[in-house]
Design a protein around this motif. Structure first.
Motif, PDB file in Angstrom:
ATOM      1  N   GLY A 142       0.788  -1.230   0.000  1.00 16.60           N
ATOM      2  CA  GLY A 142       0.000   0.000   0.000  1.00 16.60           C
ATOM      3  C   GLY A 142       0.814   1.270   0.000  1.00 16.60           C
ATOM      4  O   GLY A 142       0.532   2.179  -0.765  1.00 16.60           O
ATOM      5  N   ASP A 143       1.821   1.352   0.865  1.00 15.32           N
ATOM      6  CA  ASP A 143       2.569   2.607   0.926  1.00 15.32           C
ATOM      7  C   ASP A 143       4.076   2.436   1.042  1.00 15.32           C
ATOM      8  O   ASP A 143       4.800   3.402   1.248  1.00 15.32           O
ATOM      9  CB  ASP A 143       2.055   3.488   2.059  1.00 15.32           C
ATOM     10  CG  ASP A 143       2.301   2.887   3.440  1.00 15.32           C
ATOM     11  OD1 ASP A 143       2.791   1.743   3.539  1.00 15.32           O
ATOM     12  OD2 ASP A 143       1.998   3.575   4.434  1.00 15.32           O
ATOM     13  N   GLY A 144       4.571   1.230   0.871  1.00 16.14           N
ATOM     14  CA  GLY A 144       6.009   0.989   0.989  1.00 16.14           C
ATOM     15  C   GLY A 144       6.835   1.717  -0.050  1.00 16.14           C
ATOM     16  O   GLY A 144       8.000   2.048   0.187  1.00 16.14           O
ATOM     17  N   LEU A 145       6.229   1.989  -1.208  1.00 16.22           N
ATOM     18  CA  LEU A 145       6.914   2.737  -2.269  1.00 16.22           C
ATOM     19  C   LEU A 145       6.197   4.047  -2.579  1.00 16.22           C
ATOM     20  O   LEU A 145       6.344   4.604  -3.668  1.00 16.22           O
ATOM     21  CB  LEU A 145       7.032   1.873  -3.533  1.00 16.22           C
ATOM     22  CG  LEU A 145       7.982   0.686  -3.439  1.00 16.22           C
ATOM     23  CD1 LEU A 145       7.887  -0.183  -4.692  1.00 16.22           C
ATOM     24  CD2 LEU A 145       9.412   1.151  -3.211  1.00 16.22           C
ATOM     25  N   LYS A 146       5.447   4.551  -1.616  1.00 18.11           N
ATOM     26  CA  LYS A 146       4.708   5.798  -1.804  1.00 18.11           C
ATOM     27  C   LYS A 146       5.675   6.926  -2.169  1.00 18.11           C
ATOM     28  O   LYS A 146       6.721   7.097  -1.550  1.00 18.11           O
ATOM     29  CB  LYS A 146       3.966   6.156  -0.524  1.00 18.11           C
ATOM     30  CG  LYS A 146       3.123   7.391  -0.637  1.00 18.11           C
ATOM     31  CD  LYS A 146       2.406   7.673   0.656  1.00 18.11           C
ATOM     32  CE  LYS A 146       1.587   8.945   0.527  1.00 18.11           C
ATOM     33  NZ  LYS A 146       0.952   9.271   1.813  1.00 18.11           N
ATOM     34  N   GLY A 147       5.311   7.688  -3.199  1.00 22.50           N
ATOM     35  CA  GLY A 147       6.134   8.810  -3.621  1.00 22.50           C
ATOM     36  C   GLY A 147       7.245   8.455  -4.591  1.00 22.50           C
ATOM     37  O   GLY A 147       7.971   9.324  -5.045  1.00 22.50           O
ATOM     38  N   VAL A 148       7.377   7.175  -4.916  1.00 21.78           N
ATOM     39  CA  VAL A 148       8.418   6.713  -5.836  1.00 21.78           C
ATOM     40  C   VAL A 148       7.808   6.508  -7.219  1.00 21.78           C
ATOM     41  O   VAL A 148       6.781   5.844  -7.352  1.00 21.78           O
ATOM     42  CB  VAL A 148       9.040   5.385  -5.340  1.00 21.78           C
ATOM     43  CG1 VAL A 148       9.978   4.799  -6.376  1.00 21.78           C
ATOM     44  CG2 VAL A 148       9.739   5.577  -4.003  1.00 21.78           C
ATOM     45  N   VAL A 149       8.433   7.091  -8.234  1.00 20.12           N
ATOM     46  CA  VAL A 149       8.068   6.795  -9.617  1.00 20.12           C
ATOM     47  C   VAL A 149       8.903   5.585 -10.023  1.00 20.12           C
ATOM     48  O   VAL A 149      10.133   5.613  -9.912  1.00 20.12           O
ATOM     49  CB  VAL A 149       8.337   7.993 -10.553  1.00 20.12           C
ATOM     50  CG1 VAL A 149       8.089   7.605 -12.010  1.00 20.12           C
ATOM     51  CG2 VAL A 149       7.476   9.187 -10.157  1.00 20.12           C
ATOM     52  N   ALA A 150       8.246   4.525 -10.445  1.00 22.16           N
ATOM     53  CA  ALA A 150       8.934   3.269 -10.740  1.00 22.16           C
ATOM     54  C   ALA A 150       8.764   2.885 -12.207  1.00 22.16           C
ATOM     55  O   ALA A 150       7.712   3.132 -12.808  1.00 22.16           O
ATOM     56  CB  ALA A 150       8.389   2.149  -9.856  1.00 22.16           C
ATOM     57  N   VAL A 151       9.812   2.277 -12.736  1.00 17.54           N
ATOM     58  CA  VAL A 151       9.778   1.753 -14.104  1.00 17.54           C
ATOM     59  C   VAL A 151      10.184   0.284 -14.043  1.00 17.54           C
ATOM     60  O   VAL A 151      11.288  -0.036 -13.590  1.00 17.54           O
ATOM     61  CB  VAL A 151      10.736   2.524 -15.030  1.00 17.54           C
ATOM     62  CG1 VAL A 151      10.804   1.870 -16.405  1.00 17.54           C
ATOM     63  CG2 VAL A 151      10.319   3.987 -15.147  1.00 17.54           C
ATOM     64  N   PRO A 152       9.298  -0.632 -14.470  1.00 15.83           N
ATOM     65  CA  PRO A 152       9.656  -2.041 -14.535  1.00 15.83           C
ATOM     66  C   PRO A 152      10.439  -2.347 -15.816  1.00 15.83           C
ATOM     67  O   PRO A 152      10.024  -1.951 -16.909  1.00 15.83           O
ATOM     68  CB  PRO A 152       8.317  -2.768 -14.528  1.00 15.83           C
ATOM     69  CG  PRO A 152       7.284  -1.754 -14.863  1.00 15.83           C
ATOM     70  CD  PRO A 152       7.888  -0.397 -14.735  1.00 15.83           C
ATOM     71  N   LEU A 153      11.549  -3.047 -15.661  1.00 17.23           N
ATOM     72  CA  LEU A 153      12.409  -3.423 -16.783  1.00 17.23           C
ATOM     73  C   LEU A 153      12.755  -4.894 -16.653  1.00 17.23           C
ATOM     74  O   LEU A 153      13.167  -5.337 -15.584  1.00 17.23           O
ATOM     75  CB  LEU A 153      13.696  -2.587 -16.767  1.00 17.23           C
ATOM     76  CG  LEU A 153      14.830  -3.033 -17.688  1.00 17.23           C
ATOM     77  CD1 LEU A 153      14.441  -2.913 -19.156  1.00 17.23           C
ATOM     78  CD2 LEU A 153      16.096  -2.233 -17.388  1.00 17.23           C
ATOM     79  N   MET A 154      12.576  -5.629 -17.742  1.00 13.38           N
ATOM     80  CA  MET A 154      12.980  -7.031 -17.737  1.00 13.38           C
ATOM     81  C   MET A 154      13.747  -7.353 -19.007  1.00 13.38           C
ATOM     82  O   MET A 154      13.464  -6.795 -20.070  1.00 13.38           O
ATOM     83  CB  MET A 154      11.761  -7.946 -17.580  1.00 13.38           C
ATOM     84  CG  MET A 154      11.117  -7.811 -16.204  1.00 13.38           C
ATOM     85  SD  MET A 154       9.646  -8.832 -15.968  1.00 13.38           S
ATOM     86  CE  MET A 154      10.360 -10.468 -15.992  1.00 13.38           C
ATOM     87  N   LEU A 155      14.723  -8.238 -18.876  1.00 11.37           N
ATOM     88  CA  LEU A 155      15.499  -8.723 -20.006  1.00 11.37           C
ATOM     89  C   LEU A 155      15.158 -10.192 -20.214  1.00 11.37           C
ATOM     90  O   LEU A 155      14.944 -10.919 -19.246  1.00 11.37           O
ATOM     91  CB  LEU A 155      16.999  -8.608 -19.730  1.00 11.37           C
ATOM     92  CG  LEU A 155      17.648  -7.245 -20.010  1.00 11.37           C
ATOM     93  CD1 LEU A 155      17.149  -6.198 -19.061  1.00 11.37           C
ATOM     94  CD2 LEU A 155      19.144  -7.371 -19.946  1.00 11.37           C
ATOM     95  N   GLY A 156      15.114 -10.592 -21.481  1.00 15.03           N
ATOM     96  CA  GLY A 156      14.813 -11.980 -21.777  1.00 15.03           C
ATOM     97  C   GLY A 156      15.409 -12.420 -23.092  1.00 15.03           C
ATOM     98  O   GLY A 156      15.961 -11.620 -23.844  1.00 15.03           O
TER      99      GLY A 156
END
Length: 162
Positions: free
Chosen positions: A91-105
Motif C-alpha cells: 500500500g505505501d512501501g513505495l509511496k512517492g516513488v516513480v517506478a519503471v519495470p524493466l525485464m530482459l529476456g
C-alpha cells in the motif's frame, strides 16, 4: 532528484544491472545516484531486520525514480527480486516513488512480463508506475535502437512526474 536502480539478478554485476543503469541515464541524462544489486544483500533477504537490507529499502524509498530490473526466469521476475520487494509494506512501501519495470529476456515470448507481472506488484506497494514496462532482449539491450521507441514514447511522461 534521486535516481536509483534495483537489479534482481542472481548474478552480481549482471547485464540486468547495466541495462537498468543505461535506461535510467537515458531517461534522466545523468548517471544514477544509487544502484542496488539485490543478490549482494545475501541471506539478509530471507527475514526482516537485516541492516544492509533495511538501508537498501530506505535508499529506494527516498528515491524519486527507481528502475526495477530483472531477467526473465520462468516467464516472470526472479525470486531474488521478490524477496527484496517483500521488504516493502503493501500500500505505501513505495509511496512517492516513480517506478519503471524493466525485464530482459531471450526472446519476444515474454515481452509482456514487465507489464503483466512486475508492474502490478510495484503498484500494490504504492509506487507510481505511469508507463508501460520495458522488455529488452538480453543480447541486444545495449543497442540504442532496442529501447528508442519506448524512450521516445515515455521519457517525457516520466520526466513530467519528477
Amino acid at each position: 532528484m534521486t535516481v536509483t536502480v534495483v537489479a534482481g539478478n542472481p548474478k552480481p554485476a549482471s547485464r540486468t544491472l547495466a541495462a537498468a543503469r543505461l535506461l535510467a541515464e537515458q531517461i534522466t541524462g545523468a548517471p544514477v545516484d544509487d544502484a542496488i544489486d539485490v543478490i549482494t544483500l545475501g541471506p539478509g533477504l530471507l527475514g526482516w531486520g537485516d541492516e544492509a537490507v533495511a538501508a537498501a529499502v530506505k535508499t529506494v524509498q527516498s528515491s524519486d525514480l527507481v528502475i526495477f530490473a530483472s531477467p526473465t526466469f520462468k516467464a516472470t521476475y526472479t525470486g531474488v527480486l521478490k524477496l527484496f520487494l517483500d521488504q516493502f509494506a503493501t500500500g505505501d512501501g513505495l509511496k512517492g516513488v516513480v517506478a519503471v519495470p524493466l525485464m530482459l529476456g531471450a526472446g519476444p515470448a515474454h515481452a509482456l512480463a514487465p507489464e503483466l507481472l512486475l508492474k502490478p506488484v510495484l503498484v500494490e506497494l504504492g509506487a507510481t508506475v505511469p508507463v508501460q514496462g520495458l522488455y529488452l532482449n538480453e543480447k541486444s539491450w545495449e543497442d540504442p535502437e532496442s529501447s528508442r521507441e519506448w524512450l521516445d514514447r515515455w521519457t517525457l511522461v516520466i520526466q513530467s512526474l519528477l
